[in-house]
Each structure stands twice: as structure tokens, then as C-alpha cells.
Write a protein that holds these residues in place. Structure first.
Motif, PDB file in Angstrom:
ATOM      1  N   ASP A  34      57.058  39.991  59.719  1.00 16.69           N
ATOM      2  CA  ASP A  34      56.324  39.822  58.273  1.00 16.69           C
ATOM      3  C   ASP A  34      54.956  39.035  58.598  1.00 16.69           C
ATOM      4  OD1 ASP A  34      58.336  40.994  56.856  1.00 16.69           O
ATOM      5  OD2 ASP A  34      59.525  39.135  56.787  1.00 16.69           O
ATOM      6  N   LEU A  35      55.233  37.997  59.304  1.00 14.32           N
ATOM      7  CA  LEU A  35      53.986  37.149  59.527  1.00 14.32           C
ATOM      8  C   LEU A  35      52.864  37.960  60.168  1.00 14.32           C
ATOM      9  CD1 LEU A  35      52.488  34.877  59.691  1.00 14.32           C
ATOM     10  CD2 LEU A  35      53.655  34.107  61.888  1.00 14.32           C
ATOM     11  N   LEU A  36      53.086  39.063  61.368  1.00 18.20           N
ATOM     12  CA  LEU A  36      52.178  39.653  61.920  1.00 18.20           C
ATOM     13  C   LEU A  36      51.714  40.978  61.392  1.00 18.20           C
ATOM     14  CD1 LEU A  36      53.865  39.979  65.456  1.00 18.20           C
ATOM     15  CD2 LEU A  36      51.985  38.621  64.803  1.00 18.20           C
ATOM     16  N   ALA A  37      52.196  41.332  60.329  1.00 16.52           N
ATOM     17  CA  ALA A  37      51.743  42.109  59.302  1.00 16.52           C
ATOM     18  C   ALA A  37      50.475  41.617  58.225  1.00 16.52           C
ATOM     19  CB  ALA A  37      52.704  42.777  58.338  1.00 16.52           C
ATOM     20  N   THR A  38      50.306  40.367  58.465  1.00 16.04           N
ATOM     21  CA  THR A  38      49.231  39.675  57.868  1.00 16.04           C
ATOM     22  C   THR A  38      47.902  38.892  58.414  1.00 16.04           C
ATOM     23  OG1 THR A  38      50.421  37.633  57.748  1.00 16.04           O
ATOM     24  CG2 THR A  38      50.864  39.007  55.712  1.00 16.04           C
ATOM     25  N   THR A  39      46.801  38.764  57.991  1.00 19.16           N
ATOM     26  CA  THR A  39      45.710  38.220  58.487  1.00 19.16           C
ATOM     27  C   THR A  39      45.345  36.913  57.778  1.00 19.16           C
ATOM     28  OG1 THR A  39      44.336  39.281  56.942  1.00 19.16           O
ATOM     29  CG2 THR A  39      44.857  40.729  59.005  1.00 19.16           C
ATOM     30  N   TRP A  40      44.599  36.231  58.203  1.00 21.14           N
ATOM     31  CA  TRP A  40      44.118  34.873  57.743  1.00 21.14           C
ATOM     32  C   TRP A  40      43.410  35.228  56.414  1.00 21.14           C
ATOM     33  CZ3 TRP A  40      39.473  33.425  55.748  1.00 21.14           C
ATOM     34  CH2 TRP A  40      38.238  34.354  56.473  1.00 21.14           C
ATOM     35  N   GLU A  41      42.944  36.254  56.042  1.00 16.63           N
ATOM     36  CA  GLU A  41      42.416  36.729  54.811  1.00 16.63           C
ATOM     37  C   GLU A  41      43.588  36.694  53.851  1.00 16.63           C
ATOM     38  OE1 GLU A  41      39.331  38.513  57.407  1.00 16.63           O
ATOM     39  OE2 GLU A  41      41.395  38.237  57.602  1.00 16.63           O
ATOM     40  N   ASP A  42      44.688  37.094  54.340  1.00 14.34           N
ATOM     41  CA  ASP A  42      45.873  37.340  53.424  1.00 14.34           C
ATOM     42  C   ASP A  42      46.472  35.716  53.089  1.00 14.34           C
ATOM     43  OD1 ASP A  42      45.821  40.256  53.314  1.00 14.34           O
ATOM     44  OD2 ASP A  42      46.868  40.288  55.362  1.00 14.34           O
ATOM     45  N   TRP A  43      46.179  34.833  54.050  1.00 11.46           N
ATOM     46  CA  TRP A  43      47.097  33.737  53.979  1.00 11.46           C
ATOM     47  C   TRP A  43      45.970  33.225  52.832  1.00 11.46           C
ATOM     48  CZ3 TRP A  43      46.745  32.634  59.969  1.00 11.46           C
ATOM     49  CH2 TRP A  43      47.515  33.634  60.344  1.00 11.46           C
ATOM     50  N   TYR A  44      44.570  33.138  53.111  1.00  6.89           N
ATOM     51  CA  TYR A  44      43.506  32.558  52.186  1.00  6.89           C
ATOM     52  C   TYR A  44      43.912  33.081  50.662  1.00  6.89           C
ATOM     53  CZ  TYR A  44      39.641  31.017  49.430  1.00  6.89           C
ATOM     54  OH  TYR A  44      38.751  30.683  48.566  1.00  6.89           O
TER      55      TYR A  44
END
Length: 278
Positions: A57-67
Motif C-alpha cells: 500500500d505504501l509503495l503504491a504512493t508517492t510523496w505527492e500523494d502524502w501531501y
């Protein structure tokens, strides 16, 4: 809210958005949130995209997704309160600073707790050039399935609390204490976020309360000093002498709650006449 680890404590017309760190969970911000709520604030603890689930799940996202998770939560909160303060721990501190830089009209003050631009604390065996190269490794597909497993003291000086958190972390319950390690590809995203926020620090004009453990095992005080030197807004600093990296839950959490509530209350009080005049 959509995830059981997220939280919302209703209070007054001053709101605080709390942001957890990389591979962490909103739980690491809950004690702080309850304390700020008792001081009169409406408090929201956001879950970052890809967190509180599996490594995949974590690896499917980027820092832009977190922001994007942060900005969406801030937009929702600002519709219900008069002023918005934002505070984050570790990587969450960087996301808080980015929100203040990108959306200066949204943010009245920032809590910068254990800011981590570089993993250069005394318990981290890898620093400098290697971490700098992680984005290149990700582009080349190097270390795609590699993970840096966290090592004691896990950012916690209090030994009893450390035992409880580490047991939860390695139990497989990522909703309670996060993942037990940092995937290389997620750390590559963290490096890219760090670079982006470094460039934007002069755009932070909101008052900043910068708190850091003097003996931080994960991120040295140099990270806090960077914020103090580069942001444009007024700064108040707090160095904690009896905590490690996880200052929101470690031995001096009550002091952190009291000082944060006092700082945000003073900023809100000083802002009221200007807002009314406007």
C-alpha cells in the motif's frame, strides 16, 4: 473519517491539523491531539495516503500523494474553524512546512516536531551519499524489495513505552504502530520531498514552533536549525533533553503539549485584531 486510526476532537474555532511521519500512523499524534483539544482547539489527525496498511500500500504512493492527503484534510478543517494551525512529526513536519509554504493564506502557525530532512541521528547507520542516491536507485529499479528495518531505540527514550511500541510494530498491526521498516522506494520519495521543502522554506511566513530532541537518535538538531535559519516567519525553539525522536509520545510529551498550546494560543490571540480589521 475513513480510517479508524484517524481522529477528530471537536473544540473551539481554532483548529489544529496533526500529521504523522513516514511509515507511522495518526496514533503517534493522538496524545498531543487530546492535549490540544483540552486546551480548546478543534483537532484533526490525518492518515497519509498509503499508510496504516501493507508495505505494498505504501509503495503504491508517492510523496505527492502524502501531501495531497494533508491539503485535503486542511481544506476540510478550514471550512469549520476560523484559524488553522498545522503540526507534524518527522516527515510530517516537512509536510506541515510545505502546506504553510504553498498555502500561506490557509496556515496561521506551524508546529515543526523532530523535522527530518536527513536521517542523520546517532542510531542511523546510513547517511550522506547513500540516502542522497535513493531516488536514482528507485529510477533504476535497484533495491525495489529492500527495506531498512528499524533498530532500537526506535525513537523512544522511555524504555517501557519503547517495549510496548516495538511489540506492536513487529506484531503486523500497522494501524497501531506503523510498519517495522522503511522500504527503499518510500525513502526515495522522502528524499524528494525533503529537496522540495528545502527550496520552499523561505516561503513559510507563518510563525513556527520548532521542537526537537537534543539527543535525537533519528534526525540531528541540524534539521531543526535548518528550519530556523531558512523560514521567513518568526521562530520559537524548544530543545528537549529527555526524549528521543518521537517527542509526541516520549517522556516530555506533556511539556510539548503545553508549549504547543501556548504558542498557538498566542498566535491566535495576536491574529484576532488583524482579522477583525480586515
Amino acid at each position: 473519517m475513513s480510517n479508524p486510526t484517524e481522529f477528530r476532537f471537536e473544540g473551539g474555532r481554532d483548529g489544529v491539523l496533526l500529521i504523522h511521519g513516514l511509515t507511522g500512523t495518526p496514533t503517534e499524534m493522538r496524545i498531543l491531539g487530546k492535549g490540544l483539544n483540552r486546551a480548546g482547539f478543534t483537532v484533526v489527525g490525518v492518515r497519509l495516503a498509503g499508510h496504516c496498511g501493507t508495505e505494498e500500500d505504501l509503495l503504491a504512493t508517492t510523496w505527492e500523494d502524502w501531501y495531497a492527503s494533508v491539503e485535503a484534510a486542511a481544506e476540510e478543517l478550514r471550512g469549520r474553524v476560523d484559524r488553522v494551525f498545522v503540526a507534524g512529526l518527522s516527515m510530517g513536519a516537512l509536510l506541515a512546512l510545505r502546506l504553510a509554504a504553498v498555502r500561506p493564506d490557509w496556515v496561521d502557525g506551524v508546529g515543526v516536531f523532530g523535522a527530518t530532512f536527513r536521517y542523520d541521528g546517532w542510531s542511523i547507520p546510513w547517511t550522506g551519499v547513500f540516502s542522497f542516491m535513493l531516488p536514482l536507485f528507485k529510477r533504476l529499479g535497484i533495491g525495489k524489495n529492500r527495506v531498512f528495518i528499524e533498530q532500537p531505540p526506535y525513537g523512544i527514550r522511555d524504555e517501557r513505552l519503547r517495549a510496548q511500541v516495538s511489540a506492536a510494530m513487529f506484531s503486523g498491526d500497522s494501524e497501531a504502530a506503523g510498519l517495522p521498516g522503511n522500504p527503499w522506494d518510500a525513502l526515495a520519495e522522502m528524499v524528494k520531498l525533503s529537496r522540495d521543502v528545502r527550496r520552499r522554506l523561505p516561503d513559510v511566513v507563518a510563525p513556527c514552533f520548532v521542537a526537537h530532541a537534543a539527543d535525537d537518535d533519528v534526525a540531528s538538531v541540524a534539521n531543526a536549525d535548518l528550519v530556523a535559519r531558512r523560514v521567513s516567519g518568526p521562530i520559537e525553539m524548544l530543545l528537549l533533553g529527555d526524549s528521543y525522536h518521537m517527542i509526541t509520545i516520549d517522556r516530555e510529551r506533556r511539556m510539548l503539549i503545553e508549549r504547543t498550546a501556548d504558542f498557538f494560543s498566542r498566535v491566535a490571540r495576536d491574529a484576532r485584531p488583524a482579522r477583525m480589521a480586515a
